[in-house]
Structures are given as structure tokens and as C-alpha cells.
Design a protein around this motif. Sequence first.
Motif, mmCIF file in Angstrom:
data_model
loop_
_atom_site.group_PDB
_atom_site.id
_atom_site.type_symbol
_atom_site.label_atom_id
_atom_site.label_comp_id
_atom_site.label_asym_id
_atom_site.label_seq_id
_atom_site.Cartn_x
_atom_site.Cartn_y
_atom_site.Cartn_z
ATOM 1 N N ALA A 92 1.115 -5.429 -0.879
ATOM 2 C CA ALA A 92 0.166 -5.043 0.177
ATOM 3 C C ALA A 92 -0.538 -6.288 0.728
ATOM 4 O O ALA A 92 -0.712 -6.430 1.942
ATOM 5 N N LEU A 93 -0.930 -7.214 -0.159
ATOM 6 C CA LEU A 93 -1.619 -8.437 0.289
ATOM 7 C C LEU A 93 -0.651 -9.332 1.058
ATOM 8 O O LEU A 93 -0.993 -9.900 2.088
ATOM 9 N N PHE A 94 0.575 -9.447 0.556
ATOM 10 C CA PHE A 94 1.588 -10.253 1.237
ATOM 11 C C PHE A 94 1.808 -9.728 2.652
ATOM 12 O O PHE A 94 1.868 -10.495 3.621
ATOM 13 N N GLU A 95 1.906 -8.406 2.770
ATOM 14 C CA GLU A 95 2.182 -7.821 4.086
ATOM 15 C C GLU A 95 0.993 -7.993 5.030
ATOM 16 O O GLU A 95 1.158 -8.047 6.245
ATOM 17 N N THR A 96 -0.204 -8.100 4.473
ATOM 18 C CA THR A 96 -1.383 -8.328 5.304
ATOM 19 C C THR A 96 -1.483 -9.788 5.744
ATOM 20 O O THR A 96 -1.785 -10.075 6.893
ATOM 21 N N TYR A 97 -1.251 -10.713 4.814
ATOM 22 C CA TYR A 97 -1.567 -12.124 5.094
ATOM 23 C C TYR A 97 -0.363 -13.030 5.336
ATOM 24 O O TYR A 97 -0.521 -14.080 5.936
ATOM 25 N N CYS A 98 0.792 -12.703 4.844
ATOM 26 C CA CYS A 98 1.901 -13.663 4.883
ATOM 27 C C CYS A 98 3.045 -13.216 5.781
ATOM 28 O O CYS A 98 3.722 -14.040 6.394
ATOM 29 N N LEU A 99 3.267 -11.899 5.824
ATOM 30 C CA LEU A 99 4.419 -11.355 6.559
ATOM 31 C C LEU A 99 4.487 -11.854 8.000
ATOM 32 O O LEU A 99 5.568 -12.150 8.516
ATOM 33 N N VAL A 100 3.344 -11.961 8.646
ATOM 34 C CA VAL A 100 3.289 -12.310 10.061
ATOM 35 C C VAL A 100 4.073 -13.601 10.353
ATOM 36 O O VAL A 100 4.689 -13.748 11.404
ATOM 37 N N CYS A 101 4.110 -14.525 9.426
ATOM 38 C CA CYS A 101 4.900 -15.750 9.603
ATOM 39 C C CYS A 101 6.173 -15.724 8.763
ATOM 40 O O CYS A 101 7.246 -16.101 9.215
ATOM 41 N N HIS A 102 6.045 -15.302 7.504
ATOM 42 C CA HIS A 102 7.184 -15.457 6.577
ATOM 43 C C HIS A 102 8.188 -14.307 6.631
ATOM 44 O O HIS A 102 9.274 -14.432 6.088
ATOM 45 N N GLY A 103 7.821 -13.189 7.269
ATOM 46 C CA GLY A 103 8.744 -12.060 7.350
ATOM 47 C C GLY A 103 8.700 -11.206 6.097
ATOM 48 O O GLY A 103 8.296 -11.681 5.033
ATOM 49 N N ALA A 104 9.104 -9.935 6.233
ATOM 50 C CA ALA A 104 8.964 -8.971 5.145
ATOM 51 C C ALA A 104 9.695 -9.406 3.881
ATOM 52 O O ALA A 104 9.240 -9.151 2.770
ATOM 53 N N GLY A 110 9.056 -13.905 10.411
ATOM 54 C CA GLY A 110 7.979 -12.985 10.815
ATOM 55 C C GLY A 110 7.762 -13.039 12.321
ATOM 56 O O GLY A 110 8.275 -13.942 12.998
ATOM 57 N N PRO A 111 6.988 -12.080 12.879
ATOM 58 C CA PRO A 111 6.767 -12.026 14.324
ATOM 59 C C PRO A 111 6.160 -13.305 14.910
ATOM 60 O O PRO A 111 6.372 -13.612 16.076
ATOM 61 N N LEU A 112 5.421 -14.077 14.115
ATOM 62 C CA LEU A 112 4.803 -15.309 14.629
ATOM 63 C C LEU A 112 5.708 -16.532 14.503
ATOM 64 O O LEU A 112 5.388 -17.599 15.025
ATOM 65 N N HIS A 118 8.983 -23.110 12.295
ATOM 66 C CA HIS A 118 9.521 -22.046 11.435
ATOM 67 C C HIS A 118 9.143 -22.224 9.977
ATOM 68 O O HIS A 118 9.392 -23.277 9.407
ATOM 69 N N PRO A 119 8.536 -21.218 9.371
ATOM 70 C CA PRO A 119 8.260 -21.337 7.939
ATOM 71 C C PRO A 119 9.593 -21.331 7.170
ATOM 72 O O PRO A 119 10.553 -20.720 7.635
ATOM 73 N N PRO A 120 9.646 -22.001 6.046
ATOM 74 C CA PRO A 120 10.899 -22.040 5.287
ATOM 75 C C PRO A 120 11.174 -20.682 4.652
ATOM 76 O O PRO A 120 10.255 -19.912 4.417
ATOM 77 N N THR A 121 12.444 -20.373 4.409
ATOM 78 C CA THR A 121 12.716 -19.174 3.625
ATOM 79 C C THR A 121 12.368 -19.482 2.165
ATOM 80 O O THR A 121 12.460 -20.626 1.715
#
Length: 184
Positions: A92-104, A110-112, A118-121
Motif C-alpha cells: 500500500a505504501l509502495f503504491e502511494t509513494y513509489c509506483l508513480v515513478c517505478h511502476g507497479a 510508472g506514469p511519471l 527513467h528510474p532503473p528497474t
Amino acid sequence: MFLVVLAGCGASSQKRAFEYMPDMARDPAYKAFAPSPVTRDGLTLQRPVAGTIARGYSPMHYGTGDDEAARAGRELQNPYAATPKTLEEGKALFETYCLVCHGASGKGDGPLAEKIPHPPTYTSDRVKPFPEGRIFHVITTGSGKMPSYAAQLSADERWKVVTYVHTLQQMADDAASAQPGDLK
Ligand code: HEC
């Protein structure tokens, strides 16, 4: 003297009695930003004593950069085991704070991602071998264009995110090594 006693006792039960010495019942408080005649620096609001640690805050004694990140990776231990509850909170925290750049799934999509470098995989040759303490260090201090998340996430929450990120890395492993026959 006689008059004062009369004034104090003569009030009816409906009206508050005359107060001739309220002691400290209603003391005038200084406003936080008003000058103060009693402190050494003349300010009312005083700085906390050097070395004061805010409640619930754990300071981290590492600087920034690769060497410090690697040291944190060697020295810091994740206090959380990957239990379903911790993973659920971490997700839940990852999806709030990290997903936007790092993707699900942590692939850096991620959308940003288009708007920033590009953030690294998480399974890149660089990030994959990071011990959990190093991922904690990244979230705490930030890295390159990625800001620090220490103000948004408590140390406990950061460790939960770390636990989840670690699982994403392992899930990618399982997916890569899975044979078509393994699919359930
Ligand atoms: C604003 C976009 C953004 C957000 C949000 C974000 N990151 Fe990043 N992240 C990046 C970028 C860009 C990089 C590459 C930074 C660099 O070049 O060092 C990165 C790098 C990383 C790395 C690898 C660091 C390294 O040393 O190579 C990890 C691990 C990481 N992020 C985890 C997270 C976690 C966990 C969160 C959520 C708490 C998060 N990130 C949130 C943009 C972001």
C-alpha cells in the motif's frame, strides 16, 4: 480591609465573587513568537537542546553517495520479516509513494517515468544485488533525481516498503526462471 472582605463574601451565588488575588489561576502566556524578557536570547520559542530527537524519529548516521549507501547496506538490518501483513502494508505504501515513478512491478515504467530520467528497474544489474539496508538508505536519503522520502514515511514504514520491494525483485526472478509447465 473591612471593605475587601465584604466585597469577597457578599456576592450572590449567581454572580462570581470579586477576586482580589487570583494567584496563578489565570496566568498570561507568552505568544510563541513574541519577545521574552526572561530568556537569554530574548525569544519566547526556544530551540530544542542540541542532540534532541523527535518522538518516533530515528536518526540515520549515513551520508549520501554510493560508499555510504553500501555501508548502510552492510550494517542495517530489516526488523520486519516478509509476513503477509507486512507485505500488504508495504505494498500500500509502495503504491502511494513509489509506483508513480517505478511502476507497479518496479520495472521503472510508472506514469511519471517519461518526465524524469527513467528510474532503473529493481532487477537491473545494479539494483538487484542491493541488500535491504541499502534500499532503506535510498528511500531515506534519496538518490540522484529521486527525492528523499524520510519526511513522508517513518522508519518503520520505510522498512515495510523495503520488504515489499525485495519481494518484487524475487517475484521477477521466479517469473524469469518459470517454465511454461510451471504455470499454475
Ligand atoms: C519522483 C520519481 C520517483 C519516486 C516517487 C521514487 N523514485 Fe526511486 N528512483 C527514481 C529515479 C529517477 C531513480 C534513479 C536515481 C539515480 O540516478 O540515482 C531512482 C532510483 C531508485 C533506486 C535505485 C538507487 C540506486 O542507487 O541505483 C531504488 C532502490 C529506488 N529508487 C526505490 C524507490 C522507492 C522504494 C520509492 C518509494 C518510497 C521510490 N524509489 C520513489 C525516481 C523515483
